[in-house]
Design a protein around this motif. Structure first.
Motif, mmCIF file in Angstrom:
data_model
loop_
_atom_site.group_PDB
_atom_site.id
_atom_site.type_symbol
_atom_site.label_atom_id
_atom_site.label_comp_id
_atom_site.label_asym_id
_atom_site.label_seq_id
_atom_site.Cartn_x
_atom_site.Cartn_y
_atom_site.Cartn_z
ATOM 1 N N GLY A 67 0.790 -1.227 0.000
ATOM 2 C CA GLY A 67 0.000 0.000 0.000
ATOM 3 C C GLY A 67 0.824 1.279 0.000
ATOM 4 N N GLY A 70 0.948 3.162 -3.588
ATOM 5 C CA GLY A 70 -0.323 3.817 -3.894
ATOM 6 C C GLY A 70 -0.555 5.047 -3.040
ATOM 7 N N THR A 71 -0.171 4.962 -1.767
ATOM 8 C CA THR A 71 -0.321 6.105 -0.868
ATOM 9 C C THR A 71 0.583 7.246 -1.311
ATOM 10 O OG1 THR A 71 -0.880 4.632 0.963
ATOM 11 C CG2 THR A 71 -0.174 6.866 1.545
ATOM 12 N N LEU A 74 -0.945 8.956 -4.296
ATOM 13 C CA LEU A 74 -2.049 9.840 -3.896
ATOM 14 C C LEU A 74 -1.526 11.152 -3.315
ATOM 15 C CD1 LEU A 74 -4.497 7.310 -2.192
ATOM 16 C CD2 LEU A 74 -4.977 8.686 -4.226
ATOM 17 N N GLY A 109 -3.949 -0.279 5.139
ATOM 18 C CA GLY A 109 -3.707 0.651 4.040
ATOM 19 C C GLY A 109 -4.953 1.309 3.491
ATOM 20 N N THR A 110 -6.077 0.620 3.524
ATOM 21 C CA THR A 110 -7.314 1.199 2.994
ATOM 22 C C THR A 110 -7.661 2.489 3.735
ATOM 23 O OG1 THR A 110 -8.087 -1.004 2.427
ATOM 24 C CG2 THR A 110 -9.753 0.740 2.524
ATOM 25 N N LYS A 113 -5.123 5.255 2.778
ATOM 26 C CA LYS A 113 -5.395 5.796 1.447
ATOM 27 C C LYS A 113 -6.640 6.679 1.464
ATOM 28 C CE LYS A 113 -3.192 2.140 -1.142
ATOM 29 N NZ LYS A 113 -3.412 0.916 -1.874
ATOM 30 N N GLN A 117 -6.638 10.519 0.293
ATOM 31 C CA GLN A 117 -7.554 11.056 -0.716
ATOM 32 C C GLN A 117 -8.320 12.251 -0.179
ATOM 33 O OE1 GLN A 117 -9.651 7.394 -1.549
ATOM 34 N NE2 GLN A 117 -8.789 7.306 -3.604
#
Length: 121
Positions: A67, A70-71, A74, A109-110, A113, A117
């Motif tokens: 993760g 991706g973080t 973002l 991680g969700t 993130k 966002q």
């Protein structure tokens, strides 16, 4: 790859230099440099010799923390500099709890993130 200021340096508990990361990931140092160039890791110059180093929290055993890439994407899309990303990732958040970097390493991680966002709004 940026020079790091003392405030952010103090937030990050441990650092690894690129050869150490290469050894942990079982890849060549050039591959670690490529991960930095691609934005999957953040490396900063630290210490007397201004050696490139990466927060140790970004490495989980023999892989990059799930993760993280991706973080970072973002946060970069939100206009964050490398230093601002490090500050955000390693600043304790009582509502998380802990730091976003800790949450990533704990497979949360969700939520990290989602918060990254929300910064764009």
């Amino acid at each position: 790859m940026t020079e790091i200021d003392a405030k952010i340096d103090a937030l990050v508990p441990a650092w690894l230099n690129l050869p150490d990361i290469a050894e942990k990931l079982d890849v060549e140092v050039t591959r670690v440099r490529q991960l930095v160039k691609e934005g999957q890791l953040i490396a900063v110059r630290r210490g007397e010799n201004r050696v490139l180093q990466v927060p140790a929290a970004f490495i989980d055993g023999d892989k990059v923390v799930k993760g993280l890439a991706g973080t970072l994407t973002l946060l970069r899309d939100d206009g964050f500099s490398d230093e601002e990303m490090l500050e955000w990732l390693f600043t304790p958040d009582p509502t998380l709890p802990g730091t976003p970097a800790q949450a990533l390493s704990e497979n949360r991680g969700t939520e990290v993130k989602r918060r990254a966002q929300a910064l764009a709004v």
